[in-house]
Design a protein around this motif. Structure first.
Motif, PDB file in Angstrom:
ATOM      1  N   LYS A  98      -0.476   8.962   8.722  1.00 43.38           N
ATOM      2  CA  LYS A  98       0.935   9.125   8.201  1.00 43.38           C
ATOM      3  C   LYS A  98       1.969   8.548   7.440  1.00 43.38           C
ATOM      4  O   LYS A  98       2.863   9.292   6.915  1.00 43.38           O
ATOM      5  CB  LYS A  98       1.770   9.537   9.580  1.00 43.38           C
ATOM      6  N   ASP A  99       0.999   7.301   6.870  1.00 48.49           N
ATOM      7  CA  ASP A  99       1.798   7.137   5.765  1.00 48.49           C
ATOM      8  C   ASP A  99       1.789   7.634   4.172  1.00 48.49           C
ATOM      9  O   ASP A  99       2.345   7.847   3.262  1.00 48.49           O
ATOM     10  CB  ASP A  99       1.054   5.668   5.088  1.00 48.49           C
ATOM     11  N   TRP A 100       0.833   8.905   4.691  1.00 44.89           N
ATOM     12  CA  TRP A 100       0.979   9.511   3.173  1.00 44.89           C
ATOM     13  C   TRP A 100       2.094  10.629   3.028  1.00 44.89           C
ATOM     14  O   TRP A 100       1.915  11.317   1.751  1.00 44.89           O
ATOM     15  CB  TRP A 100      -0.562  10.196   3.699  1.00 44.89           C
ATOM     16  N   ASN A 101       2.702  10.447   3.974  1.00 48.91           N
ATOM     17  CA  ASN A 101       4.294  11.593   4.156  1.00 48.91           C
ATOM     18  C   ASN A 101       5.037  11.089   2.554  1.00 48.91           C
ATOM     19  O   ASN A 101       6.110  11.952   2.634  1.00 48.91           O
ATOM     20  CB  ASN A 101       4.763  10.962   5.538  1.00 48.91           C
ATOM     21  N   VAL A 102       4.967   9.284   2.599  1.00 48.14           N
ATOM     22  CA  VAL A 102       5.877   9.029   1.693  1.00 48.14           C
ATOM     23  C   VAL A 102       4.982   9.643  -0.317  1.00 48.14           C
ATOM     24  O   VAL A 102       6.073   9.611  -0.525  1.00 48.14           O
ATOM     25  CB  VAL A 102       5.506   7.528   1.469  1.00 48.14           C
ATOM     26  N   ASN A 103       4.318  10.197  -0.179  1.00 47.74           N
ATOM     27  CA  ASN A 103       4.104  10.674  -1.517  1.00 47.74           C
ATOM     28  C   ASN A 103       4.893  12.240  -1.775  1.00 47.74           C
ATOM     29  O   ASN A 103       4.718  12.875  -0.160  1.00 47.74           O
ATOM     30  CB  ASN A 103       2.468  10.423  -1.570  1.00 47.74           C
ATOM     31  N   GLN A 104       5.391  11.903  -2.382  1.00 49.87           N
ATOM     32  CA  GLN A 104       5.763  13.891  -3.195  1.00 49.87           C
ATOM     33  C   GLN A 104       5.078  14.931  -2.925  1.00 49.87           C
ATOM     34  O   GLN A 104       5.779  16.221  -2.629  1.00 49.87           O
ATOM     35  CB  GLN A 104       6.359  13.184  -4.214  1.00 49.87           C
ATOM     36  N   TYR A 105       4.146  14.372  -3.119  1.00 52.48           N
ATOM     37  CA  TYR A 105       3.215  16.075  -2.731  1.00 52.48           C
ATOM     38  C   TYR A 105       2.277  16.081  -1.526  1.00 52.48           C
ATOM     39  O   TYR A 105       2.009  16.727  -0.750  1.00 52.48           O
ATOM     40  CB  TYR A 105       1.542  16.057  -3.998  1.00 52.48           C
ATOM     41  N   ILE A 142       1.071  -1.114  -0.327  1.00 49.17           N
ATOM     42  CA  ILE A 142       0.212   0.020   0.270  1.00 49.17           C
ATOM     43  C   ILE A 142       0.794   1.254  -0.370  1.00 49.17           C
ATOM     44  O   ILE A 142       1.041   2.861  -0.537  1.00 49.17           O
ATOM     45  CB  ILE A 142      -1.513  -0.137   1.262  1.00 49.17           C
ATOM     46  N   GLN A 143       1.372   1.310   0.537  1.00 50.40           N
ATOM     47  CA  GLN A 143       3.227   2.622   0.529  1.00 50.40           C
ATOM     48  C   GLN A 143       3.372   3.004  -0.400  1.00 50.40           C
ATOM     49  O   GLN A 143       3.181   3.644  -1.238  1.00 50.40           O
ATOM     50  CB  GLN A 143       3.777   2.350   1.819  1.00 50.40           C
ATOM     51  N   GLU A 144       4.024   1.003  -1.708  1.00 50.06           N
ATOM     52  CA  GLU A 144       4.191   1.642  -2.463  1.00 50.06           C
ATOM     53  C   GLU A 144       3.070   2.417  -3.280  1.00 50.06           C
ATOM     54  O   GLU A 144       3.463   2.933  -4.412  1.00 50.06           O
ATOM     55  CB  GLU A 144       5.136   0.117  -2.702  1.00 50.06           C
ATOM     56  N   GLY A 145       2.238   1.915  -3.408  1.00 51.55           N
ATOM     57  CA  GLY A 145       0.510   2.728  -4.217  1.00 51.55           C
ATOM     58  C   GLY A 145       0.695   3.689  -4.158  1.00 51.55           C
ATOM     59  O   GLY A 145       0.663   5.006  -4.358  1.00 51.55           O
ATOM     60  N   ILE A 146       0.875   4.122  -2.132  1.00 44.12           N
ATOM     61  CA  ILE A 146       0.631   5.819  -2.494  1.00 44.12           C
ATOM     62  C   ILE A 146       1.916   6.396  -2.296  1.00 44.12           C
ATOM     63  O   ILE A 146       1.197   7.785  -2.597  1.00 44.12           O
ATOM     64  CB  ILE A 146       0.122   5.992  -0.428  1.00 44.12           C
ATOM     65  N   ARG A 147       3.003   6.595  -2.969  1.00 43.97           N
ATOM     66  CA  ARG A 147       4.061   6.818  -3.749  1.00 43.97           C
ATOM     67  C   ARG A 147       3.982   7.523  -4.638  1.00 43.97           C
ATOM     68  O   ARG A 147       4.126   8.024  -5.152  1.00 43.97           O
ATOM     69  CB  ARG A 147       5.180   6.130  -3.334  1.00 43.97           C
ATOM     70  N   HIS A 148       2.864   6.628  -5.171  1.00 44.51           N
ATOM     71  CA  HIS A 148       2.665   6.703  -6.743  1.00 44.51           C
ATOM     72  C   HIS A 148       0.839   6.241  -6.860  1.00 44.51           C
ATOM     73  O   HIS A 148       0.496   6.478  -7.928  1.00 44.51           O
ATOM     74  CB  HIS A 148       2.774   5.307  -8.218  1.00 44.51           C
ATOM     75  N   TYR A 149       0.254   7.658  -5.935  1.00 43.02           N
ATOM     76  CA  TYR A 149      -0.736   7.766  -5.746  1.00 43.02           C
ATOM     77  C   TYR A 149      -1.244   8.348  -6.801  1.00 43.02           C
ATOM     78  O   TYR A 149      -2.275   8.023  -8.097  1.00 43.02           O
ATOM     79  CB  TYR A 149      -1.483   8.691  -4.343  1.00 43.02           C
TER      80      TYR A 149
END
Length: 297
Positions: free
Chosen positions: A158-165, A125-132
């Motif tokens: 806080k997992d959304w912190n891995v997304n660049q935006y 899921i974190q990998e998916g959030i990274r390319h959300y």
């Protein structure tokens, strides 16, 4: 009970199990073909905007694998039942059994090793959030889950912190934020409050709290396979019994038989209906010749 009625009952059982298995296999072949077509269409669309390589993050690939497996296994069962082919029936039975055992093992693995499986889901899921914002398939799935189960992210918001935006190190307007599907709605309006629990825990709790629904989903997945295994096994045993009782062909004579001249009346359009006595002429044995000579004498 007369001999005629005794012969009809086994034949009725044969036809019932034959056409039940044929209908079962045909139905799931069609379902598998439909899923395969949907998967092909989804994969073609995904290739136009391809950003992710992981199978977990590509629903189109999952649909393709599911469709191919369902169609291939069901088609083997359909042909085997129509042609009375014991080899294909055995292949259908054992492949379906392997799939069934694999699914049961996965269910028990999820129950016994829940924490480890959650860690696997979290990393994906974190990998998916990274390319959300780059993968529309994953974005739609995660948005639906976050709204349906009132959650945010995989393990936590806080997992959304891995997304660049959404990273707090970003300078954009979405920095240190989350998507709108994480927000709590009141009277169809978004407020400045978000769901803090992760979707992995939210979905797991939902399944535990709704045991009847969970049990129904598991039964829906496993019971059709059990039905197919039972019918394949019964039909397989019935064919073995038929071949044992009717296997009176002199195979030495097959080399001189003109198969084009064999009368196939009653074999049906699929040339697969049995006929008492068989379709190939049977040579008279020496014992029968001796009996006839003694009767004449």
């Amino acid at each position: 009970m007369t001999k005629e009625s005794e012969g009809k009952e086994p034949l009725l059982y044969y036809y019932c199990i034959k056409f039940a298995l044929s209908a079962y296999s045909t139905l799931f072949s069609i379902i598998g073909l439909v899923i395969l077509c949907i998967g092909i269409y989804a994969e073609v669309e995904r290739q136009k905007h391809r950003t992710l390589e992981g199978i977990f993050l590509a629903p189109a690939v999952v649909l393709l694998l599911l469709g191919i497996t369902m169609f291939a296994v069901s088609f083997i069962g359909m042909v085997g039942s129509l042609r009375d082919n014991r080899t294909l029936l055995k292949m259908f039975f054992w492949v379906l059994l392997v799939i069934f055992i694999t699914e049961v093992l996965l269910i028990f693995t999820e129950i016994i090793f829940e924490n480890k499986m959650n860690a696997v889901f979290h990393s994906n899921i974190q990998e998916g959030i990274r390319h959300y914002y780059d993968d529309l398939d994953f974005k739609n799935i995660l948005d639906f889950v976050q709204e349906k189960f009132s959650c945010c992210g995989g393990d936590e918001y806080k997992d959304w912190n891995v997304n660049q935006y959404h990273s707090c190190n970003s300078s954009g307007p979405l920095a240190c934020g989350v998507p709108y599907t994480c927000c709590i709605k009141k009277r169809l309006q978004l407020v400045d409050i978000i769901h803090v629990r992760g979707c992995i825990h939210a979905v797991g709790l939902w399944f535990k709290d709704n045991f009847e629904v969970t049990f129904g989903i598991v039964c829906t997945l496993l019971l059709p396979q059990v039905l197919g295994l039972v019918m394949a096994r019964l039909y397989w045993r019935k064919l073995d019994d038929i071949y044992c009782r009717w296997d009176t062909v002199d195979f030495k004579a097959l080399e001189v038989i003109n198969f084009k001249a064999v009368d196939l009346t009653g074999a049906g359009w699929c040339l697969c209906f049995p006929r008492e006595g068989g379709y190939i002429p049977v040579n008279v044995t020496d014992d029968d010749d001796d009996d006839e000579e003694a009767f004449i004498g």
